[in-house]
Structures are given as structure tokens and as C-alpha cells.
Scaffold this active site. Sequence first.
Site, PDB file in Angstrom:
ATOM      1  N   ASP A   1     -23.641 -14.546 -47.692  1.00  0.00           N
ATOM      2  CA  ASP A   1     -23.204 -13.170 -47.495  1.00  0.00           C
ATOM      3  C   ASP A   1     -24.145 -12.261 -48.291  1.00  0.00           C
ATOM      4  O   ASP A   1     -23.956 -12.066 -49.486  1.00  0.00           O
ATOM      5  CB  ASP A   1     -21.753 -13.050 -47.962  1.00  0.00           C
ATOM      6  CG  ASP A   1     -21.060 -11.797 -47.484  1.00  0.00           C
ATOM      7  OD1 ASP A   1     -21.573 -11.138 -46.557  1.00  0.00           O
ATOM      8  OD2 ASP A   1     -20.008 -11.479 -48.028  1.00  0.00           O
ATOM      9  N   ILE A   2     -25.179 -11.750 -47.620  1.00  0.00           N
ATOM     10  CA  ILE A   2     -26.133 -10.881 -48.296  1.00  0.00           C
ATOM     11  C   ILE A   2     -25.620  -9.456 -48.241  1.00  0.00           C
ATOM     12  O   ILE A   2     -25.371  -8.908 -47.167  1.00  0.00           O
ATOM     13  CB  ILE A   2     -27.535 -10.979 -47.670  1.00  0.00           C
ATOM     14  CG1 ILE A   2     -28.068 -12.409 -47.829  1.00  0.00           C
ATOM     15  CG2 ILE A   2     -28.485  -9.968 -48.300  1.00  0.00           C
ATOM     16  CD1 ILE A   2     -29.393 -12.646 -47.151  1.00  0.00           C
TER      17      ILE A   2
END
Length: 181
Positions: A1-2
Site C-alpha cells: 500500500d504505497i
Amino acid sequence: DIKPANIMVRREDLHVTLMDFGLAWLPAATILTKAGTVVGTPRFLSPEAIRGKDQEAKGDVFALALSAHELLTGGRWAKAESLEALFKEIVSGPVPSLAPKRPDAPRWLDEVQSAALAKDVAQRCTAAQYRDALAGRSTGPLRPAPAAETRPARRTTGTARALSRVTGKLPPLPPRSAGAA
């Protein structure tokens, strides 16, 4: 999850670590599809993730480019009032431009961002292409955006500085004039 909240910077040497503890507690800001295949913060999901298509590394390029956009502008890239509106904007809305909030940003940077934010995954650049496009224009670190109302200036500044370092030391922007808003 950037996303910006998962980019951690060690102050001493600006070492950058991407962290994600979202699966440990799944906050309300994180969604999980029925099939259990898509996990992420809605604002940073790629169009293909929203459509339920196979995920690939280019989805991370999309999320990194949106993170860079938010760090450089000091605010959220989308102002959607519902999840449905946000997903529509991600899938079919215009690619966000730095120009409205950062008129001092070089035009080439918007072009690189557009390549990383292409709606069609086949047209989107790879992580290496994104890095190299930014590094190829490198003349020094890009100054971060002024602090957003909801973020402490210290964190936004450190994260944006570290992101610019990781992505290839973007060129500095000229200082804003005293009368600029």
C-alpha cells in the site's frame, strides 16, 4: 500500500523505508474486496485495481505518482465526496496536474507524472522508467510543498525531501515571490 503515510524517513541520513501495517489492523480508510484480492487505501488504488483486474507492479507506480503529487502539492489530489465519486475519478477522470497548486513546477515533471498516472496500464510507465525519467532531469532535490493544513510541516518536508531523493533528486523549483498566494 504505497501512500505518503507509509513512507518513513530516518532523519540522520534520509534513508527511506516503505512500511505498511494496514493489514495488522485494517482501518476504516482501507478496503478489502469480496474476493479478498484488493487491499489498499482507496485514494491510491489504480484504475485496474478498481476494475478488479490482475494487479501488477505498474499499480504501485500509479500509487507512487499520486503520493508524489500529494507530497509536492501539500494536499489531496482528489476532492471526491464519496467512494463512488473517487473511483470514477480514478478510472475516468483527468490525470491530476501539479500546475494549479505548483505553477513553479517544471512542465517536464507534469509530463513524467502523466506517464506514471496513465489510466491504461499498458500505456503507464514502469517503475524503472519513472525513476529514470525523474533522474534524467536531475539537478538537485525538489523543495517540498508548503505544509498542508492537516499535516505538520516537519513531516511533510522530510517525506517530500526523501521522496525526491529516492526518485532521482528532482530539480529545485524557483522560490515563490513574496506576493504569490
